[in-house]
Design a protein around this motif. Structure first.
Motif, PDB file in Angstrom:
ATOM      1  N   PRO B 418       0.787  -1.232   0.000  1.00  0.00           N
ATOM      2  CA  PRO B 418       0.000   0.000   0.000  1.00  0.00           C
ATOM      3  C   PRO B 418       0.827   1.294   0.000  1.00  0.00           C
ATOM      4  CG  PRO B 418      -0.349  -1.298   2.018  1.00  0.00           C
ATOM      5  CD  PRO B 418       0.434  -2.140   1.085  1.00  0.00           C
ATOM      6  N   HIS B 419       1.978   1.270   0.662  1.00  0.00           N
ATOM      7  CA  HIS B 419       2.741   2.530   0.731  1.00  0.00           C
ATOM      8  C   HIS B 419       3.702   2.702  -0.434  1.00  0.00           C
ATOM      9  CE1 HIS B 419       5.013  -0.585   2.965  1.00  0.00           C
ATOM     10  NE2 HIS B 419       6.018  -0.057   2.333  1.00  0.00           N
ATOM     11  N   LEU B 420       3.701   1.726  -1.347  1.00  0.00           N
ATOM     12  CA  LEU B 420       4.640   1.826  -2.466  1.00  0.00           C
ATOM     13  C   LEU B 420       3.951   2.349  -3.725  1.00  0.00           C
ATOM     14  CD1 LEU B 420       6.939  -1.338  -2.384  1.00  0.00           C
ATOM     15  CD2 LEU B 420       7.408   0.975  -1.574  1.00  0.00           C
ATOM     16  N   LEU B 421       4.577   3.348  -4.333  1.00  0.00           N
ATOM     17  CA  LEU B 421       4.100   3.846  -5.625  1.00  0.00           C
ATOM     18  C   LEU B 421       4.978   3.209  -6.692  1.00  0.00           C
ATOM     19  CD1 LEU B 421       4.009   7.589  -4.573  1.00  0.00           C
ATOM     20  CD2 LEU B 421       2.021   6.061  -4.797  1.00  0.00           C
ATOM     21  N   LYS B 422       4.346   2.750  -7.748  1.00  0.00           N
ATOM     22  CA  LYS B 422       5.116   2.114  -8.803  1.00  0.00           C
ATOM     23  C   LYS B 422       5.122   3.014 -10.036  1.00  0.00           C
ATOM     24  CE  LYS B 422       5.939  -2.525  -8.901  1.00  0.00           C
ATOM     25  NZ  LYS B 422       5.731  -3.947  -9.160  1.00  0.00           N
TER      26      LYS B 422
END
Lengths: 325, 729
Positions: B418-422
């Motif tokens: 959830p806290h990772l932007l790709k």
């Protein structure tokens, strides 16, 4: 490197009362020898303690007794450390490289010196290295420097990862002083810089760290060591968080949060932790704890980002501890 | 039998992994050891230097400073090397002036390295300091185009086209200073012979450069000095010019009449050249449908106060995409530092970084997929030079990279925490495919083993291996029968190893000398076998060390018995192919990357890198892939890690070590995939091969920057991009 006398100490030397006062103690040498090559440390005499009988890990009801001469690697991979004190395992393995961890000792880890660029460069002013010369970091490159407990004379940080976990666990340090063993609570070992930044710690000349005493409680259920750094390995922490929790029916039964990379010593405030005993283990409360823990934080330009970063890191670490992966 | 195109293992691999490969500091003669004391100020002069305590220290054999530089090194002495930029090269100990912080000001020579190092600390120096400009930003107002070479000609009417464009951007991009940091530090070992001649083992990318320098400074011609360099443990451009340890070790050896070795410390590796800090200003405009109408690229770079180091930076913006209205500007400004130095893909890596970020920004403005935007603006001739390319299979790279990476469906590739932007980004890369004149010699012994010699270098790139492959195929013998020798001024001339031109230049010469050998041995065969005098060369073949005609075979060794040794010693000098004049030669690539960004903590990771390259004939896919991997790892380091931190108050590099100058480590590197597309090229050189030593680093930093934007919506227009840049953007 300046020429020096080298003595390898034996147990008899200690019992005969041979003083350590006039020597610089050499254990793993991973930091000291480096500093000698750079001319930061120029001891006349080295006392190698490598053969002294402090290279065991002993288990007892009161907790684990880590010998000062056990290597960081052997400590991290010790079965009892892995099972009972996983936050310590994780912190040690986040540090340095496997080569260094194989050589570096527990006692030496506690007494390693700052990685401030200006401390390491003998052509630069540095109050820690050469009292009275000034601090080049305050108006220089201070991205890796402290935001808490700084003084006008020094903004260096303590670089250890292991110490941050030991602070969270509230370990105790056994010190041989004039033939007697004294016990120093972990938060009283290191100092804030004040106007004597040349002193990293509260040990006296001639003191010898023999053991690190871990308390019985190891927080093996809810723990996290979160290290934020400029690359994935072999870099010191910009910010690190050792978080330990005990939770009972969603409420905080015990909470420990120690910070690395933000101060001259691992940063931990017991009174702030106590405020949260009995409160819900929630992100909101973690945020509130983070605010209180870093109250008064001050940046020096390029390290301003650490203030918001450390808040995010505390909350992330506590949430991870709550739900260990 | 075919070796070319095979994944041939390195022929020097066993030597390297068993420690038998001798690098410049591995020579076993009894040496005195030299250690350099460096200045602690950046600008001013030395008012006093007291060496008495150091001279008295145990083991010290000699101390050299500006006070005792031999007179003969002062008058009419030429300190230039073949790659000196305009200006005056640095002259160690020439006078009391301090030109940069870290300048060598004294040399201590002692029985051991440790003695020399400590004795250097006993030297007392007093200075008179002067004010100075410590950085590019401090001295922007003195930036001048007069100090820089003129870029490619402007074309069209940029101003008008920019004004008439539907979408425009004006952006500034900054790159910090990078240091080469090869694994092997610079070292020189000098053997002093009884007749006063020298054998110099130098870390250098071309022994001829060392020889030219030694001749200019010390008057040592090829009759009095031999320079050798069997192995180089990485250089990346840091060995293109002789560095000061060559001067130091040679000076000491001549004065003390003794063998002298000098090995730089890691910290001293930050006391000479580097990839300069630059600031780019990009102005781009396109039409509604994404056709590039106007492009302006201005770069200001740092140089030293004594030399005008320049790179080809802005020209890349006039080359990569079709554009009729182009404005290119390049300026230099001096800072109180040593002169910058070519580093892997010099200029290209900088120019293409800015261009490929700007192209991505413009494509975004126009609402067009970045890959589609690049295809729309494809160009199949060199607009700067108005020439066709020797070959350009970039479209095939785009197509293959798109497929391998999964570019079309990239948005639904994989789930994240959830806290990772790709994010996903891409860039085009390119590098020159040049050929330089090169000479080689060939001889065959009684056992049918061939020795081929050339003064070129193997800087870890695989020269030994690739040349052996080429020769084995051309001669029709197994690779074990080839002994390729390099790195010696006694060998035929070679261009310096750089510019990704070694395969093209030396490889073509090797191919030709082998061809000459075949004609020669056929002539000898015919001469001694009257029956075959009328046989046409085309009807003979060469395999397994034998000449074949019809069903008959004749071993080379047999034929050789009827010839003189001289007949089978063949020299050849190869000139660049005609296509090098009539056409423009470039290798190309497409790079696509996936990044994750922690939205709370700013941490950037790169789980995936894909590079598809078009580089003509690939002689050895193993060493070629190796080079691409290395350059891509470095591209990641450049994008996210590396920064030479100069404290401008002192003009001093504050992170001159591997703990604080962050090169990428294993843990930073995840999936890297490389491929080559087929590219036929009969113009670039006789082998149809283009070098790949530099290609992989070009464009990569831009692709990562573009991917970070895709993930976060933030444009970090600087290198390196650090987690605080994400948090503060």
């Amino acid at each position: 490197m300046k020429p020096f006398q080298y003595t390898r100490l034996s147990t008899e030397d200690l019992s005969l009362g041979t003083t350590l006062r006039d020597s610089t103690i050499l254990a793993g040498g991973t930091n000291l020898v480096d500093l000698m090559k750079y001319g930061v440390e120029e001891p006349d005499s080295l006392a190698d303690i490598g053969k002294l009988p402090y290279a065991q890990i002993e288990e007892s009801d009161k907790g684990l007794l880590l010998g000062a001469l056990v290597t960081n690697a052997d400590t991290a991979y010790h079965a009892a450390v892995k099972s009972t004190y996983p936050v310590l395992n994780k912190a040690i393995l986040a540090a340095a490289s496997s080569q260094l961890r194989n050589r570096a000792t527990n006692g030496g880890n506690l007494l390693q010196r700052t990685r401030c660029y200006y401390f390491y460069d003998t052509t630069m002013p540095c109050n820690k290295r050469e009292p009275g010369t000034g601090c080049a970091a305050i108006k220089g490159f201070n991205r890796i420097h402290a935001i808490l407990g700084t003084s006008a004379s020094c903004i260096a940080t303590h670089p250890s990862d292991m110490c941050v976990a030991l602070a969270a666990l509230e370990a105790k340090v056994h010190v041989l002083r004039k033939g007697e063993t004294i016990v120093i609570p972990f938060d009283q070992l290191h100092r804030l810089p004040g106007d004597q930044p040349e002193k990293d710690h509260n040990l006296e000349p001639g003191d010898l760290i023999t053991h690190i005493q871990l308390p019985a409680e190891g927080f093996s259920e809810h723990f996290e060591y979160l290290k934020i750094r400029d690359r994935e390995s072999y870099a010191f922490a910009l910010v690190s968080v050792a978080a330990c929790l005990k939770v009972s029916q969603g409420k905080i039964a015990d909470i420990r949060v120690a910070l690395g990379g933000v101060a001259h010593k691992p940063w931990k405030l017991k009174e702030v932790e106590k405020d949260f005993f009995g409160k819900e283990a929630s992100t909101e409360n973690f945020q509130s704890l983070a605010e209180q823990l870093i109250q008064g934080a001050q940046g020096f330009g390029t390290n301003d980002f650490k203030i918001s970063l450390v808040k995010g890191a505390i909350v992330r670490a506590l949430n991870n501890a709550l739900n260990p992966s | 039998m075919l070796n070319i195109g095979n994944k041939q293992k390195r022929v020097d691999g066993p030597q390297k992994v068993t420690g038998k490969a001798t690098y410049a500091a591995d020579i076993a003669s009894p040496f005195y050891h030299a250690y350099v004391l460096q200045s602690t100020i950046a600008c001013g002069s030395i008012t006093a230097i007291d060496t008495s305590a150091a001279e008295a220290f145990e083991g010290v054999k000699g101390i050299f400073t500006h006070k005792n530089l031999p007179e003969r090194l002062k008058n009419k002495v030429d300190y230039t090397d073949p790659l000196s930029p305009p200006g005056k090269p640095f002259r160690p100990f020439y006078n009391d002036k301090i030109l940069y912080n870290g300048q060598p000001i004294a040399l201590v020579v002692a029985q051991t390295f440790e003695q020399a190092r400590y004795a250097s600390k006993l030297i007392k120096v007093t200075y008179e300091e002067k004010k100075f400009k410590g950085s590019l930003s401090d001295n922007l107002k003195n930036a001048s185009a007069d100090r820089a070479p003129e870029p490619a000609s402007n074309r069209g009417d940029f101003k008008k086209a920019f004004k008439n464009s539907d979408y425009t951007i004006i952006r500034e991009y900054r790159q910090s200073r990078n240091y080469h940091n090869p694994m092997e530090p610079h070292a020189t070992s000098v053997e002093y012979k009884s007749d006063g001649s020298l054998v110099v083992y130098d870390k250098i990318q071309g022994v001829a450069s060392s020889l030219k320098y030694l001749n200019g400074v010390f008057g040592l011609g090829a009759d009095r000095v031999q320079v050798k360099s069997d192995f180089v443990g990485g250089a990346f451009g840091s060995g293109l010019r002789p560095q000061y340890q060559l001067f130091m070790a040679t000076l000491a050896a001549l004065e003390l009449k003794h063998n002298v070795q000098m090995v730089m410390t890691r910290a001293q590796m930050f006391s000479f050249g580097y990839r300069p800090e630059v600031i780019h200003t990009m102005k781009l405009g396109c039409s509604k449908d994404g056709i590039l109408k106007a492009l302006s690229h201005k770069t200001v770079g740092e140089t030293s106060t004594f030399e005008d180091f320049n790179e080809t930076i802005v020209d890349w913006s006039g080359l990569l995409y079709k554009c009729d209205n182009v404005n290119l500007e390049y300026e230099l400004t001096p800072v109180q530092s040593y002169t910058p130095l070519d580093m892997r893909a010099p200029g290209g890596v900088s120019g293409v970084y800015a261009l490929e970020c700007a192209i991505d920004e413009l494509a975004h403005e126009a609402g067009i997929d970045p890959l589609e935007f690049r295809r729309k603006n494809y160009v199949d001739y060199d607009q700067n030079e108005d020439k066709p390319f020797t070959s350009k299979e970039l479209m095939a790279c785009y197509a293959r990279c798109e497929e391998v990476f999964g570019w079309k469906n990239r948005k639904d590739l994989s789930k994240t925490e959830p806290h990772l932007l790709k994010g996903y980004g891409m860039a085009t890369g390119s590098w020159e495919a040049l050929q330089q004149p090169a000479s080689v010699s060939l001889s065959m012994n009684e056992e049918g083993t061939f020795t081929i010699k050339c003064a070129t270098a193997d800087i870890g790139t695989g020269t030994y291996t690739v040349m052996s492959q080429i020769a084995a195929d051309k001669l029709g013998v197994s690779i074990e029968k080839i002994k390729f020798m390099l790195g010696d001024t006694a060998f035929p001339d070679s261009p310096i190893e750089g510019g990704s031109w070694t395969v093209s230049s030396v490889g073509s010469a090797v191919a030709s000398v082998c061809e000459k050998f075949k004609y020669r041995i056929a002539d000898i065969w015919k001469r001694n076998n009257p029956d075959y005098q009328a046989v046409a060369f085309e009807d003979i073949s060469f395999q397994k060390g034998k000449l074949e005609y019809g069903s008959k075979t004749f071993a080379f060794t047999e034929i050789m018995q009827q010839a003189s040794k001289e007949e089978l010693s063949i020299a050849h000098s190869e000139s660049p192919a005609a296509g090098q004049n009539t056409h423009s030669g470039y290798a190309h690539c497409c790079v696509m990357v996936e990044v994750t960004v922690d939205k709370d903590l700013g941490i950037i990771k790169v789980p995936r890198l894909v590079n598809v390259s078009a580089a003509g004939k690939i002689i050895n896919p193993k060493t070629a892939e190796n080079q691409l991997l290395g350059s891509m790892v470095w591209g990641l380091g450049m994008a996210l890690r590396e920064e030479g931190m100069v404290d401008t108050r002192y003009g001093r590099v504050m992170n001159a070590n591997f703990a604080e100058y962050h090169i990428a480590v294993n843990a930073d590197i995840h999936d890297i995939h490389t491929e080559f597309v087929e590219e036929k090229d009969d113009k670039v050189n006789p082998l149809g091969a283009k070098g790949v030593g530099e290609l992989g680093i070009v464009g990569l930093a831009a692709a990562i920057s573009n991917a970070i934007f895709d993930a976060t919506g933030k444009r970090l227009r600087k290198l390196p991009m650090l987690l605080d840049d994400v948090l503060e953007a």
